[in-house]
Design an enzyme around this catalytic site. Sequence first.
Site, PDB file in Angstrom:
ATOM      1  N   TRP A 174       0.846  -1.195   0.000  1.00  0.00           N
ATOM      2  CA  TRP A 174       0.000   0.000   0.000  1.00  0.00           C
ATOM      3  C   TRP A 174       0.881   1.243   0.000  1.00  0.00           C
ATOM      4  O   TRP A 174       1.903   1.314   0.702  1.00  0.00           O
ATOM      5  CB  TRP A 174      -0.889  -0.006   1.247  1.00  0.00           C
ATOM      6  CG  TRP A 174      -1.773   1.189   1.374  1.00  0.00           C
ATOM      7  CD1 TRP A 174      -2.676   1.642   0.464  1.00  0.00           C
ATOM      8  CD2 TRP A 174      -1.823   2.099   2.476  1.00  0.00           C
ATOM      9  NE1 TRP A 174      -3.310   2.777   0.928  1.00  0.00           N
ATOM     10  CE2 TRP A 174      -2.805   3.072   2.164  1.00  0.00           C
ATOM     11  CE3 TRP A 174      -1.156   2.173   3.692  1.00  0.00           C
ATOM     12  CZ2 TRP A 174      -3.120   4.121   3.029  1.00  0.00           C
ATOM     13  CZ3 TRP A 174      -1.473   3.216   4.552  1.00  0.00           C
ATOM     14  CH2 TRP A 174      -2.437   4.172   4.224  1.00  0.00           C
ATOM     15  N   ASP A 197       1.017  -8.874  -0.584  1.00  0.00           N
ATOM     16  CA  ASP A 197      -0.345  -8.366  -0.491  1.00  0.00           C
ATOM     17  C   ASP A 197      -0.458  -7.062  -1.266  1.00  0.00           C
ATOM     18  O   ASP A 197       0.213  -6.078  -0.945  1.00  0.00           O
ATOM     19  CB  ASP A 197      -0.717  -8.138   0.979  1.00  0.00           C
ATOM     20  CG  ASP A 197      -2.113  -7.575   1.148  1.00  0.00           C
ATOM     21  OD1 ASP A 197      -3.035  -8.364   1.419  1.00  0.00           O
ATOM     22  OD2 ASP A 197      -2.284  -6.351   1.006  1.00  0.00           O
ATOM     23  N   TYR A 213      -4.430  -0.048  -5.270  1.00  0.00           N
ATOM     24  CA  TYR A 213      -3.055   0.423  -5.097  1.00  0.00           C
ATOM     25  C   TYR A 213      -2.410   0.843  -6.418  1.00  0.00           C
ATOM     26  O   TYR A 213      -1.439   1.600  -6.419  1.00  0.00           O
ATOM     27  CB  TYR A 213      -2.183  -0.661  -4.458  1.00  0.00           C
ATOM     28  CG  TYR A 213      -2.588  -1.114  -3.086  1.00  0.00           C
ATOM     29  CD1 TYR A 213      -3.556  -0.444  -2.343  1.00  0.00           C
ATOM     30  CD2 TYR A 213      -1.999  -2.245  -2.521  1.00  0.00           C
ATOM     31  CE1 TYR A 213      -3.931  -0.882  -1.087  1.00  0.00           C
ATOM     32  CE2 TYR A 213      -2.364  -2.694  -1.263  1.00  0.00           C
ATOM     33  CZ  TYR A 213      -3.333  -2.013  -0.554  1.00  0.00           C
ATOM     34  OH  TYR A 213      -3.701  -2.461   0.688  1.00  0.00           O
ATOM     35  N   SER A 257      -0.981  -2.822   8.881  1.00  0.00           N
ATOM     36  CA  SER A 257      -0.423  -1.669   9.616  1.00  0.00           C
ATOM     37  C   SER A 257      -0.086  -2.025  11.057  1.00  0.00           C
ATOM     38  O   SER A 257      -0.414  -1.280  11.990  1.00  0.00           O
ATOM     39  CB  SER A 257      -1.393  -0.483   9.576  1.00  0.00           C
ATOM     40  OG  SER A 257      -1.663  -0.098   8.256  1.00  0.00           O
ATOM     41  N   SER A 298       7.506  -2.191   3.801  1.00  0.00           N
ATOM     42  CA  SER A 298       8.757  -1.448   3.735  1.00  0.00           C
ATOM     43  C   SER A 298       9.269  -1.516   2.308  1.00  0.00           C
ATOM     44  O   SER A 298       9.001  -2.479   1.594  1.00  0.00           O
ATOM     45  CB  SER A 298       9.812  -1.999   4.694  1.00  0.00           C
ATOM     46  OG  SER A 298      11.005  -1.223   4.584  1.00  0.00           O
ATOM     47  N   ASN A 308      12.328  -6.833   9.701  1.00  0.00           N
ATOM     48  CA  ASN A 308      10.957  -7.244   9.960  1.00  0.00           C
ATOM     49  C   ASN A 308      10.772  -8.753   9.849  1.00  0.00           C
ATOM     50  O   ASN A 308       9.837  -9.309  10.437  1.00  0.00           O
ATOM     51  CB  ASN A 308       9.996  -6.545   8.999  1.00  0.00           C
ATOM     52  CG  ASN A 308       9.858  -5.065   9.270  1.00  0.00           C
ATOM     53  OD1 ASN A 308      10.284  -4.565  10.305  1.00  0.00           O
ATOM     54  ND2 ASN A 308       9.262  -4.346   8.339  1.00  0.00           N
TER      55      ASN A 308
END
Length: 275
Positions: A28, A52, A57, A189, A232, A241
């Site tokens: 996103w 995803d 988008y 998020s 990211s 992450n």
Amino acid sequence: MRGAVAADRNETTLADGAQLPLLGLGVWQVPKGRECVDAVRWALELGYRHIDTAQAYGNEESVGQGLRESGVPRDQVFITTKFHPARKDPVAELEGSLQRLGVERVDLYVVHWPKGGPTWAWPGMERARELDHTRSIGVSNFDVGELQQLLATASIAPVVNQAQFSPYEYRKGLLDACRGERIVLEAYSPLGHGRHIGSKTATGIAQRLGRTPAQVLLRWCIARDVPLIAKSTHRDRLAENAQIFDFTLSKADMAELDALDRTGGTQRALERKWW
């Protein structure tokens, strides 16, 4: 390689039998083009196995290009895209997504938000699954009441509900309701668009564990058995992450993080709807 996802891919089983990786890359607000292509390629090189995206988008072509450039076989990557509910036909829109992505089908197709009500798009979602355009179907941003309305009319139940979820948005009522219906709540998020990384609680726990606040926040989701989508476009942050499967949080750590919730354990998927 440090920063790579463990070889077992750390998956959860959906109600329809599909395997959903616990860690996904979300794109996103990543513009189409080289930035998106590189983020997808790097993530897959680092061991991510879920990407995803969404029709809204505007970057599905770049996601497909990143997948091809990575060299990772298509059958090893779980791809999610989402139906834009301002459009009319989920089947036709998914056929466009498949062309842009350059794949024969996606693994999960999701109603992006319940614009116009929670039920009208669902027959088209079911048709998309029957046509084998997608392995699984689900929803996003549906609260408990909207899920109940959908389940009352659906022939095929959604297997996923994507929602904003983190220690600061610990929607326990929504999580419990989803689990009661065998719907997997998937967190988007989980870092609060980066805002939560400055959390004093997460920072203190991270310092004790020799980790980063982002890793602590993401691990909280894993400890709650909630798959997550983290965004990211930086390779080092993607690697950071991903390093969340080789440590644990204590009960005390979890309690500290749980106490950050600002939603009162809500059954809502969002505090404010944008539609």
